[in-house]
Design an enzyme around this catalytic site. Structure first.
Site, PDB file in Angstrom:
ATOM      1  N   MET A   1      -7.206   6.150   3.386  1.00 39.12           N
ATOM      2  CA  MET A   1      -7.198   7.320   2.321  1.00 39.12           C
ATOM      3  C   MET A   1      -6.192   7.535   1.307  1.00 39.12           C
ATOM      4  O   MET A   1      -6.376   8.344   0.591  1.00 39.12           O
ATOM      5  CB  MET A   1      -7.750   8.666   3.032  1.00 39.12           C
ATOM      6  CG  MET A   1      -9.034   8.655   3.847  1.00 39.12           C
ATOM      7  SD  MET A   1     -10.454   8.430   2.748  1.00 39.12           S
ATOM      8  CE  MET A   1     -10.030   9.900   1.729  1.00 39.12           C
ATOM      9  N   ARG A   2      -5.177   6.679   1.675  1.00 39.83           N
ATOM     10  CA  ARG A   2      -4.086   6.885   0.733  1.00 39.83           C
ATOM     11  C   ARG A   2      -4.230   6.733  -0.776  1.00 39.83           C
ATOM     12  O   ARG A   2      -3.531   7.225  -1.723  1.00 39.83           O
ATOM     13  CB  ARG A   2      -2.838   5.864   1.452  1.00 39.83           C
ATOM     14  CG  ARG A   2      -1.741   6.105   0.379  1.00 39.83           C
ATOM     15  CD  ARG A   2      -0.447   5.347   0.723  1.00 39.83           C
ATOM     16  NE  ARG A   2       0.155   5.571   2.140  1.00 39.83           N
ATOM     17  CZ  ARG A   2       0.066   5.303   3.351  1.00 39.83           C
ATOM     18  NH1 ARG A   2      -0.237   3.785   3.097  1.00 39.83           N
ATOM     19  NH2 ARG A   2       0.618   5.537   4.448  1.00 39.83           N
ATOM     20  N   ALA A   3      -4.949   5.704  -1.073  1.00 41.30           N
ATOM     21  CA  ALA A   3      -5.189   5.460  -2.388  1.00 41.30           C
ATOM     22  C   ALA A   3      -5.986   6.717  -3.127  1.00 41.30           C
ATOM     23  O   ALA A   3      -5.683   7.105  -4.307  1.00 41.30           O
ATOM     24  CB  ALA A   3      -6.410   4.240  -2.337  1.00 41.30           C
TER      25      ALA A   3
ATOM     26  N   ASP B   1       0.846  -1.377  -0.019  1.00 44.22           N
ATOM     27  CA  ASP B   1      -0.184  -0.072   0.096  1.00 44.22           C
ATOM     28  C   ASP B   1       0.839   1.341   0.158  1.00 44.22           C
ATOM     29  O   ASP B   1       0.412   2.465  -0.461  1.00 44.22           O
ATOM     30  CB  ASP B   1      -0.940   0.131   1.184  1.00 44.22           C
ATOM     31  CG  ASP B   1      -1.725   0.977   1.178  1.00 44.22           C
ATOM     32  OD1 ASP B   1      -2.518   1.390   0.335  1.00 44.22           O
ATOM     33  OD2 ASP B   1      -1.734   1.764   2.308  1.00 44.22           O
TER      34      ASP B   1
END
Length: 653
Positions: free
Chosen positions: A273-275, A192
């Site tokens: 929320m990184r995506a 991720d």
């Protein structure tokens, strides 16, 4: 040294080239992870990228590659009116065996010991500043080093707090990692952290393969001449990178496209929320690359294809990637949200998939890690199809201290581990405190005056370091009728899946032997790809008699071969059986033959998992465990949630 293979001359791999170029435009995307089988030009493309990056203005004599606009926090600063010069952007390659000191830097021991001052010796992160940091076989790198690299790539700075040194320096670089999935996967938490991921494979098209070979042979025959033929194309790409960087700050991300991004990420149920942030940054970079003033749907679609595949992988055994139909469904949902006025229904329900509803993650009712061939109840064709229960497995360890491959299971000597004591004989690196303590009592006798120490060779102490190693975990699984008839294969295969997940997290090599009918079968030769082991178990055949002796003899043969192939990797034998033996290919009483076979494995760390059930128990698994000098656990005791503490895999070190 010949010229590098030109970036423009690479045949195919469009997604890979796009991902690298977008990161060159916007380093904040977070780097690229390149997954692919061996021989697919992964390294060639990455090394070619560095030649496209603009030349840098660098302060002369600055070890950290500062630009003339002074970095006030540079350890080599202040630079004042220091002169500057231009140089190409660097490609720094990180070897798999690199230590933490080599990566982040360390105390300059020479100056510390001779001048009595604390000085910092920069590492590879400093060398890669404003360039490319390339990590081949990133899945084989220590997890803590991967974490460190990703932290620096995300923050643009490296922070070093060790051995009395506190340093912070700029470390903005394009991080590119390549890996072969056959050699093991990265943990989902680390996957991720990479901004984009691309899977590459050799084309099956004859014309494409022919052109690949033709260009490679031409390059090997005349590297300089071949590079010259592609010079204009590479120069055009380099100019586009410069133009896109200049345009990046002015590209507008409309609210409609931001809602589209949020809707697509929600539809794929990615964690955190990184995506969303990575997709947004990538879409902006894509718009800048094509010369647009604002982000459009095509930019979001391109970003999603690169940023989401690896983030859907919640379980180690989930297949990475996006199905085209799933992607189209998610983009369709995103289009609806993009067209919606956000003030119409600000508190409306989420349109993403709920519970068992159909959605981009697959069929209704599906769960992570399940498949049509999930392990469980036997059917008429001898295969298992009922989902098997999985759990968090307790830790099984090999006793003693090894010197094997880096991992997270058993204690081991490690060049990258923590220093546990000084030594005059062996070790890795200098044990600073031990060296100082050895030299201190002799300073008056040696006539010391002023700062620094008077050192003799006899004062030197090396650091004995300990870390964790990965082991070879060989599963020997009873798949006979005595197991299947009691409907225990669901529990057994569920236990093995849980242990395999544990092996994945601890960087182990795994193998699977099954025994049933008349003989034992090496279902999976030892491999770093534990998901391959899970796939074999999901199609496990059961039934027939119980050739326990053959299973143990096959295990000995496999372990003997692996000791020659990989002598430093210590094995852990995990035998899952009810102890019954009703057949033997070596003759004689099957139980006696099994005990004789077990005696040949004495000295190998082992755990016997007793799968016997019912009110009347023969305790044969315990006899096998006693012969092996191994711990014997009940099947239910493998769960870490039910049993506290750590299991030592064998009583003998």
């Amino acid at each position: 040294m010949g010229a590098r293979f030109p970036f423009s001359a690479v045949v195919g791999h469009d997604d890979l080239r796009t991902a690298l170029l977008l990161n060159a435009v916007h380093p904040g995307i977070g780097g690229v992870l390149v997954r692919g089988e061996k021989g697919t030009a992964k390294s060639t493309v990455v090394r070619a990228l560095a030649a496209l990056l603009p030349e840098l203005d660098v302060v002369a004599d600055c070890r950290f590659g500062c630009a003339p606009e002074v970095d006030a926090e540079c350890p080599d600063g202040p630079h004042g009116d220091a002169s500057a010069h231009r140089r190409p952007a660097r490609l720094v390659e990180l070897p798999v065996g690199a230590t933490e000191d080599r990566v982040i830097g360390s105390l300059d021991l020479e100056r510390a010991l001779t001048e009595g001052v604390r000085a910092f010796q920069p590492g590879l992160l400093a060398a890669a500043h404003r360039g490319v940091l390339y990590v081949d076989e990133v899945n084989l790198l220590h997890d803590h080093l991967v974490d460190l690299l990703l932290d620096a790539a995300a923050m643009g700075r490296a922070h070093v707090e060790r051995e009395g040194v506190s340093v912070s320096h700029a470390a903005s670089f394009l991080l590119v990692g390549t890996m072969n999935p056959e050699e093991g996967e990265l943990r989902p938490q680390l996957l991720d952290r990479f901004g984009l991921t691309v899977s590459v494979r050799a084309s099956r098209d004859v014309a494409v393969r022919t052109e690949v070979v033709r260009r490679r042979l031409a390059y090997e025959a005349d590297p300089v001449g071949f590079a010259a033929r592609w010079q204009d194309d590479d120069a055009d790409l380099a100019r586009r990178i410069v133009d896109a960087r200049a345009r990046l700050a002015s590209v507008v991300l409309p609210d409609a496209e931001l809602r589209r991004i949020a809707a697509v990420c929600a539809a794929f149920e990615v964690d955190g929320m990184r995506a969303d942030l990575v997709v947004a940054r990538t879409a902006v970079a894509h718009a800048a690359w094509r010369g647009a003033e604002e982000v459009a749907e095509e930019d979001v679609a391109a970003a999603v294809r690169l940023a989401l595949p690896h983030r859907r992988r919640r379980d180690p055994f989930d297949e990475p990637g996006l199905e085209e139909e799933q992607l189209e469904d998610a983009l369709r949902q995103g289009a609806e949200h993009a067209a919606q006025d956000p003030d119409d229904d600000p508190d409306g329900p989420d349109d993403g998939p709920q519970g068992g509803s159909d959605g981009p993650d697959g069929e209704s009712g599906g769960g992570a890690g399940e498949s049509r061939d999930a392990p469980g109840k036997s059917t008429s064709d001898g295969r298992t199809h009922t989902p098997a229960p999985a759990f968090r497995a307790r830790l099984l360890q090999v006793p003693g201290v090894g010197e094997g491959a880096p991992g997270r299971r058993s204690r081991a000597r490690s060049a990258a581990g923590r220093a546990v004591r000084p030594s005059t004989v062996d070790g890795s690196g200098v044990h600073l405190i031990g060296t100082l303590q050895s030299a201190a009592p002799h300073q008056n006798a040696r006539g010391r005056s002023g700062p620094g120490l008077v050192l003799h060779a006899s004062d030197l102490r090396r650091a004995i370091r300990e870390g964790r190693e990965g082991n070879l975990v060989l599963f020997v699984v009873d798949a006979s009728g005595s197991m299947a008839s009691r409907q225990r294969m669901s529990a057994v295969t569920g236990a093995v899946i849980s242990l395999l997940r544990d092996a994945y997290q601890r960087r182990d090599k795994v193998g699977v032997i099954t025994f049933r009918g008349a003989a034992a079968d090496l279902a999976l030769p030892p491999t770093n790809s534990v998901d391959a082991a899970a796939a074999r178990l999901r199609s496990l055949r059961t039934g027939g008699r119980t050739p326990l002796a053959d299973g143990l003899l096959r295990a000995k043969k496999v372990l003997d071969t692996e000791r020659v192939r990989d002598p430093r990797r210590r094995p852990l034998l995990v035998l899952l059986t009810d102890g019954r033996a009703t057949a033997s290919g070596v003759g004689g009483d099957p139980v006696d033959a099994a005990l004789r076979a077990a005696s040949l494995l004495v000295g190998t760390a082992a755990v016997v998992v007793d799968c016997e059930s019912g009110f009347v128990r023969l305790g044969l698994a315990g006899r096998v465990a006693a012969t092996l000098d191994a711990a014997c656990l009940r099947l239910e005791e493998l769960s870490a949630d039910q049993v506290a503490g750590v299991v030592r895999a064998a009583r003998a070190a």
